[in-house]
Design an enzyme around this catalytic site. Sequence first.
Site, PDB file in Angstrom:
ATOM      1  N   ASP A  70       0.826  -1.208   0.000  1.00  0.00           N
ATOM      2  CA  ASP A  70       0.000   0.000   0.000  1.00  0.00           C
ATOM      3  C   ASP A  70       0.861   1.258   0.000  1.00  0.00           C
ATOM      4  O   ASP A  70       2.047   1.225   0.342  1.00  0.00           O
ATOM      5  CB  ASP A  70      -0.953   0.015   1.195  1.00  0.00           C
ATOM      6  CG  ASP A  70      -0.229   0.035   2.530  1.00  0.00           C
ATOM      7  OD1 ASP A  70       0.810  -0.647   2.664  1.00  0.00           O
ATOM      8  OD2 ASP A  70      -0.693   0.723   3.462  1.00  0.00           O
ATOM      9  N   ASP A  98       8.058   4.024  -1.613  1.00  0.00           N
ATOM     10  CA  ASP A  98       7.753   3.403  -0.326  1.00  0.00           C
ATOM     11  C   ASP A  98       6.426   2.665  -0.480  1.00  0.00           C
ATOM     12  O   ASP A  98       5.367   3.266  -0.382  1.00  0.00           O
ATOM     13  CB  ASP A  98       7.665   4.484   0.753  1.00  0.00           C
ATOM     14  CG  ASP A  98       7.262   3.955   2.123  1.00  0.00           C
ATOM     15  OD1 ASP A  98       7.282   2.738   2.323  1.00  0.00           O
ATOM     16  OD2 ASP A  98       6.905   4.794   2.981  1.00  0.00           O
ATOM     17  N   GLU A 127      -0.235  -1.356   5.556  1.00  0.00           N
ATOM     18  CA  GLU A 127       0.850  -1.077   6.496  1.00  0.00           C
ATOM     19  C   GLU A 127       0.818   0.367   6.951  1.00  0.00           C
ATOM     20  O   GLU A 127       1.028   0.673   8.130  1.00  0.00           O
ATOM     21  CB  GLU A 127       2.189  -1.411   5.829  1.00  0.00           C
ATOM     22  CG  GLU A 127       3.403  -1.310   6.748  1.00  0.00           C
ATOM     23  CD  GLU A 127       4.099   0.051   6.727  1.00  0.00           C
ATOM     24  OE1 GLU A 127       5.059   0.232   7.483  1.00  0.00           O
ATOM     25  OE2 GLU A 127       3.679   0.953   5.946  1.00  0.00           O
ATOM     26  N   GLU A 128       0.553   1.262   6.013  1.00  0.00           N
ATOM     27  CA  GLU A 128       0.681   2.686   6.284  1.00  0.00           C
ATOM     28  C   GLU A 128      -0.347   3.209   7.282  1.00  0.00           C
ATOM     29  O   GLU A 128      -0.157   4.271   7.873  1.00  0.00           O
ATOM     30  CB  GLU A 128       0.566   3.485   4.978  1.00  0.00           C
ATOM     31  CG  GLU A 128       1.661   3.202   3.960  1.00  0.00           C
ATOM     32  CD  GLU A 128       2.993   3.826   4.328  1.00  0.00           C
ATOM     33  OE1 GLU A 128       3.134   4.329   5.464  1.00  0.00           O
ATOM     34  OE2 GLU A 128       3.901   3.808   3.480  1.00  0.00           O
TER      35      GLU A 128
END
Length: 358
Positions: A70, A98, A127-128
């Site tokens: 993500d 990223d 994840e973010e």
Amino acid sequence: MSERMVRQFMEMVRIDSESGDEARFLEYLLGEVKALGGAAALDPYGNLIASFPAKGCKGAAPVLLSCHGDTVKPGVGIEPVLDGGVVHSGGDTILGADDKAGIAEVLEALRVAPVRPPVEFAVSRQEEVGLFGVKALDFSRITARRGFLMDNDTLDTIVIGGPTYFAIDVKVIGRSAHAGMEPEKGINAIHAAAKAIAALRLGRIDHETTANVGVVSGGVIRNGVPAECSFLAECRSGDHAKAVALVEEMTRVIRTEVEGAGAAVEVAVDEKCRAVRIPEDAWAVRIAKQALAAIGIDAKAVFITGFTDASIYNNHGIEMAVVGIGAQDEHSTTEHVAVADMENAVLALVEMLRLAAA
């Protein structure tokens, strides 16, 4: 190597995958991994988990490589630009290096490594926004007990730990009234929230502990006493006990100040991850340092107060060091990555696989 890898990286960032909307990208990646000879599937949460057989060795323990699929916002409609050996976005979005630079580097290393142990490759969702994907990962499909997370920016640092992190969501409930005609009948939720925020200890508390209020929202009209106000706070520390004490202090202060202003309050606290630190002489750190030294990079082990999927892996007993991918200015519209850094990341990863197979 670089032309193929950069071409695939630019192809990947063009596929929208903001947190929660990664399905199309992960389906794309599933096909790419299978084309490289990996046995791959999505787990029930939508994380990708793949395995690759050993090459050029026998009897070596499996190694886990991991990334996240993500990106943060604004990440829709990314148009990458390659200019002077650097890939950047068009300027109105992030780039998505990223962590798609990390993914591209892993895929390239799997293509070109002449020797490798059995490799497991996991790509997490969301994840973010709180490590939701790795927390929901089907760990029954992971047999490796050590490995590398490709999600650090610089190549000359190896992340060996991260903090305990608490998210604090606050809703203040007052009472609405006409601000000009009868304000005394109202209870101003914004004022109550402001008193609470002003009373909190924020910023850097000590060398490993921080606190912040990042979002405040409330009110509907200028001439109305606002009945509701919400704010989002956080605290984190490299010492779990410090983080627990701080979140308890923040919760207590919020309740005291809001209720003292005559309003009601709801506080929701969520422990996103727990502090963990692997030794500087851990296997994953030693292998990463040796591999980076082989390409002329003297990497140092560091502890950060940001959090990564490695915190969850390490708390599950899988020793993970976080190594660099070359991304710079992450989470911004100036995000970029140098092709030379991506090439070095691949060279280092190929050497890590060789050392792990020995």
